[in-house]
Design an enzyme around this catalytic site. Sequence first.
Site, PDB file in Angstrom:
ATOM      1  N   ASP A 479       0.817  -1.202   0.000  1.00 39.98           N
ATOM      2  CA  ASP A 479       0.000   0.000   0.000  1.00 39.98           C
ATOM      3  C   ASP A 479       0.855   1.258   0.000  1.00 39.98           C
ATOM      4  O   ASP A 479       1.934   1.302   0.592  1.00 39.98           O
ATOM      5  CB  ASP A 479      -0.888  -0.025   1.257  1.00 39.98           C
ATOM      6  CG  ASP A 479      -1.833   1.153   1.324  1.00 39.98           C
ATOM      7  OD1 ASP A 479      -2.713   1.256   0.456  1.00 39.98           O
ATOM      8  OD2 ASP A 479      -1.686   1.985   2.247  1.00 39.98           O
ATOM      9  N   GLU A 532       0.992  -0.590  -5.141  1.00 36.01           N
ATOM     10  CA  GLU A 532      -0.011   0.446  -5.378  1.00 36.01           C
ATOM     11  C   GLU A 532       0.767   1.753  -5.517  1.00 36.01           C
ATOM     12  O   GLU A 532       1.074   2.420  -4.531  1.00 36.01           O
ATOM     13  CB  GLU A 532      -1.002   0.530  -4.214  1.00 36.01           C
ATOM     14  CG  GLU A 532      -2.150   1.482  -4.518  1.00 36.01           C
ATOM     15  CD  GLU A 532      -2.556   2.370  -3.350  1.00 36.01           C
ATOM     16  OE1 GLU A 532      -3.529   3.107  -3.490  1.00 36.01           O
ATOM     17  OE2 GLU A 532      -1.873   2.349  -2.310  1.00 36.01           O
TER      18      GLU A 532
END
Length: 810
Positions: A479, A532
């Site tokens: 993330d 990401e």
Amino acid sequence: MTPRPPSSDSDPKKSAKKAAKSVKKAAEKAVTKKAAAKKEAPAAKKAAAKKVAAKKVTAKKAVTRKAPAKKVPAQPEPLVPAVSPTVDAHDRERLLSATHHDPHGVLGAHPVPGGIAFRVFKPYALSVTVVAGTLRAELHDDGDGFFTGLVPLREVPAYRLLVTYEGSVQETEDAYRFLPALGDLDLHLIGEGRHEQLWTALGAEPMTHQGVTGTRFTVWAPNARGVSLAGTFNFWDGTGYPMRSLGATGVWELFVPGIGEGELYKFEITRQDGSKTLRADPLARRTEVPPNTSSIVHASRHEWHDEAWLERRADIPAHEGPFSVYEVHLASWRPGLTYRQLAEQLPAYVKDLGFTHVELMPVAEHPFGGSWGYQVTGFYAPTARLGTPDDFKYLVDAFHQAGIGVLMDWVPAHFPRDDWALAEFDGRPLYEHEDPLRSAHPDWGTLEFDFGRREVRNFLVANAVYWCEEFHIDGLRVDAVASMLYLDYSREPGQWLPNEHGGRENLDAVAFLQEMNATVYRRVPGVVTIAEESTAWDGVTRATHHIGPGGFGGLGFGLKWNMGWMHDSLGYVQHEPVHRKYHHHEMTFSMVYAYSENYVLPISHDEVVHGKRSLVSKMPGDWWQQRATHRAYLGFMWAHPGKQLLFMGQEFAQGAEWSEAHGPDWWLLDPAYGAEADHRGVRDLVRDLNIVYRHTPALWQRDTTPDGFQWIVGDAADDNVFAFLRLDADGTPLLSVSNFSPVVRHDYRLGVPDDIPAWHETLNTDVGKYGGGDLINPDVIKPEATAWHGRPASVTLTLPPLATVWLRPE
């Protein structure tokens, strides 16, 4: 621990007195014996000397005659004054203030002149007796919980302690008689920041040490003046459980006998200013259910049954195989279900829909449920909200046995400021950067990790390995990578400092990501890491040893989320059809950079919350048009180069935004609901998309190479039509045609390769069972020798409104 009194007397005070009397008698007896032995020693020595001398004379008589040796009088043994066993004032003060770095050097049993000194620190105890075989020696109460005594023994015996408290007597091992339970190699690797299985060295580890069962507790706290252990076993008072510092590594250790699984604990850390803070274990493998915050001693008992899955996992690299992902928030998929209950339902559901993988939003422990797991405090513990770590292993095992890979969101970018967790863990910035400009995350109110510190980097790299090795996770979706890569991320001028080259790149974070990826891929065959990353950083999925144009090696990820495609394509379909011709490029621009990285096409949770509306609700028009556009978009997405990811609820066109409080609107699929068929139809389409996708190598085999894609027509803006070929390794094509206008296009001509004698429709998002108008191309379609779109042959099709059609060679 079950108390074991020294006699059958039920009164602990009487028991203690009786024990003291027996100790006194035993001690007197031992002293008397020692005195008698000393008296007899000179005579015995004299006789022995005579005997030896006689033997020597007899043996040498035949050789020569010597004058008899002069007698040397026996020397008496020197009297060594006994040493007082009491703890000196300096050590006493440091132990009481929890600032002693080596309590084992003071407490326990130590040989001293005159015997063995026993020193015990047991606050609140009434008396302490040393038990060694038949010997019982009551120690002197020195006050403040200190008990000491000198026993006239030559060696430290195997002993236990009999501790009398108000109303109970406990027999226990002495925690301060044990050698360190952490090896030199572990300490060396920790100091180097290279311990790839850090969880085996730090944290709470149940074990048998020096023949005694208990738990080894270890924690990294280099700035602490002292560290103690607090838990249910000592009523959360760490005073009597000081830990020892193991050299320059900053690691503190204590082996506690008799403590096992299920015990709650924390570390009581004395800061440099003398104040104390109670902290959860950064490497706890299990935690309490939030809002409680204690760590729990844990040992896994799970037996895996996914050998077949693991053996074939590495056969095909992720970017060269079928890879369609169902994203799930476990706590809200079916609210109230535990890991084990989810294992009975979720793998079967995902398998029925044909997805190859499931992606779990962060599973690691987090204090605030509303963060969805993206603000982690327990990096090594699955959230206790749904069960134990073994329960989570059971769920992963169930996925693997169903043939489903398990990806997990992993959050190494930042952590929350909770004062019982990582923030200023030992009184100073430790896991976060010392520079406030570098440590404070401007968007989320959290702290960023100090990626330049080797121990912090080791904590995170080992954590990535931990989830893959211990929980058999097949991939990590990392993330917020963009927030890690740039020093000026969400910061204004003056709020950040350039790197040593004057640039904005966070060189420490780059090195960390490269190390993490290289380590995970080396240690765990078949695993995949996914970034990401929302910028145009060069080489996110390039190998770490390949230097790019910017001078950096690749970051080493296997795949990258294509945030540009997601943003552009959703922007296109949200326009009214009449305006889409002005935004045609938003659907074609992705092919300009499609092969710059290995991409995943994500329609994730982020796109269906916070006022962004669910996927079907983004579409303009009435309910029929919304669903039709939704279906057409999914067909376009599954045919586009890249892997697919779809968030739960979007597979059946849920109209409401997702909420972690109640999860997907499953009632929409209730047969008693009037529009159930509309939602079931979309779900049936998703299932068929996945089935055809899995069995069509053209849709995934060349996802990352330009020779796997050819435009048929990419500039039909006025028609709102997109047509292209996907090709497998043998050149076998699939033709995908999307019509994003609400009108039927009859006899729509498209150029095609001339070496395909016939085509047939293999999927059509307008089929009646999906909720469409059932406008299909039922017959075999044969090319005509009419050049079109720069090709020597062409076909004519009926294009349904707001629909995607796939054709394969007959």
